[in-house]
Write an enzyme that holds these catalytic residues in place. Structure first.
Site, PDB file in Angstrom:
ATOM      1  N   LYS A   1       0.869  -1.204   0.047  1.00 22.06           N
ATOM      2  CA  LYS A   1       0.047  -0.015   0.123  1.00 22.06           C
ATOM      3  C   LYS A   1       0.890   1.427   0.091  1.00 22.06           C
ATOM      4  O   LYS A   1       1.711   1.476   0.865  1.00 22.06           O
ATOM      5  CB  LYS A   1      -0.741  -0.099   1.419  1.00 22.06           C
ATOM      6  CG  LYS A   1      -2.419  -0.070   0.912  1.00 22.06           C
ATOM      7  CD  LYS A   1      -2.898  -0.107   2.442  1.00 22.06           C
ATOM      8  CE  LYS A   1      -4.346   0.067   2.299  1.00 22.06           C
ATOM      9  NZ  LYS A   1      -5.098   0.289   3.790  1.00 22.06           N
TER      10      LYS A   1
HETATM   11  C1  E4P Z   1      -8.395   0.738   4.014  1.00 20.78           C
HETATM   12  O1  E4P Z   1      -7.573   0.239   3.271  1.00 20.78           O
HETATM   13  C2  E4P Z   1      -8.474   1.393   5.209  1.00 20.78           C
HETATM   14  O2  E4P Z   1      -7.768   0.843   5.872  1.00 20.78           O
HETATM   15  C3  E4P Z   1      -9.719   1.784   5.868  1.00 20.78           C
HETATM   16  O3  E4P Z   1     -10.828   1.211   5.143  1.00 20.78           O
HETATM   17  C4  E4P Z   1      -9.800   3.088   6.471  1.00 20.78           C
HETATM   18  O4  E4P Z   1     -11.018   3.006   7.271  1.00 20.78           O
HETATM   19  P1  E4P Z   1     -11.425   4.291   8.162  1.00 20.78           P
HETATM   20  O5  E4P Z   1     -11.735   5.475   7.470  1.00 20.78           O
HETATM   21  O6  E4P Z   1     -12.685   3.864   9.017  1.00 20.78           O
HETATM   22  O7  E4P Z   1     -10.255   4.261   9.064  1.00 20.78           O
END
Ligand code: E4P
Length: 221
Positions: free
Chosen positions: A83
């Site tokens: 990522k």
């Molecule tokens: C995705 O890869 C993220 O980790 C996640 O969806 C972030 O979600 P949040 O906004 O609830 O922290």
């Protein structure tokens, strides 16, 4: 649409895995930090637990450092996805990683323009964050729909991974928009299965069944 879990908690993964619908996992530094365990060992455990892609996030801030960290994360397991954040350094490093055949997920994406960049570097996934857009008064679902429409029109191979989902309606709407993946926390995953009429219906079926068994035993029939 594949269903991914957004967590770094092994118990949550094991629970959902039992359902047979877990398509993959996304994690982020906040989720990993919550687990208070050795990071590398924990990342390996996450990858071993999931039969599908597991996104592991880079935390460096310059292109070269993100690239080097991405190479290391890619070595964690064969199902690791690297990522990178949607920044100039992130996409620069992401392009180099993608060019080497390493699956890349471009995270913290909030606009169609950013999603076009993710596709152009050859990322495997782009992660638009719906809930966080809603939190600031924007329309996360509208942005997701635009991204899906542009990707369809342009024939991009990058998969749209709807992220930051907060409730089942987000999942349903993401499916209708044509997202390839929806990633959600354990709390949302478990809400998908629930409906009050299912509970009421099952209770009635079981009580009628048990009544019949009792009557059969007593020779009523
Ligand atoms: C995705 O890869 C993220 O980790 C996640 O969806 C972030 O979600 P949040 O906004 O609830 O922290």
């Amino acid at each position: 649409m594949k269903l991914f879990l957004d967590t770094a908690n092994l118990e949550e993964i094991r629970e959902i895995k039992k359902w047979g619908v877990l398509g993959g996992l996304t994690s982020n530094p906040t989720l990993i930090a919550r687990e208070h365990s050795d990071i590398e060992t924990h990342m390996k455990a996450l990858c071993a637990e999931v039969d599908g892609p597991v996104s592991l996030e880079t935390t460096e801030e310059t292109a070269d450092a993100i690239y080097e960290q991405g190479l290391q994360l890619a070595q964690v397991a064969s199902n690791a996805v690297v990522k990178v954040a949607m920044t100039p350094d992130g996409i620069s490093a992401g392009k180099r990683l993608a060019d080497q055949g390493i699956p890349v997920n471009v995270t913290l994406t909030f606009s169609p323009a950013q999603a076009i960049l993710a596709a152009e570097i050859g990322a495997t996934y782009v992660s638009p964050f719906l809930g966080r857009l809603d939190d600031v008064g924007a329309d996360g679902m509208y942005v997701l729909r635009e991204i899906c429409e542009i990707y369809e029109m342009q024939g991009y191979d990058t998969l749209v991974l709807a992220a930051s989902l907060r409730h089942p309606m987000h999942v349903i709407e993401a499916a209708k928009a044509g997202a390839d993946v929806a990633t959600m926390p354990y709390s949302v995953f478990t809400q998908l299965v629930k409906h009050p009429l299912t509970d009421v219906g099952l209770e009635k079926f079981l009580s009628d069944w048990n009544k019949l068994q009792k009557e059969l035993k007593e020779g009523v029939h």
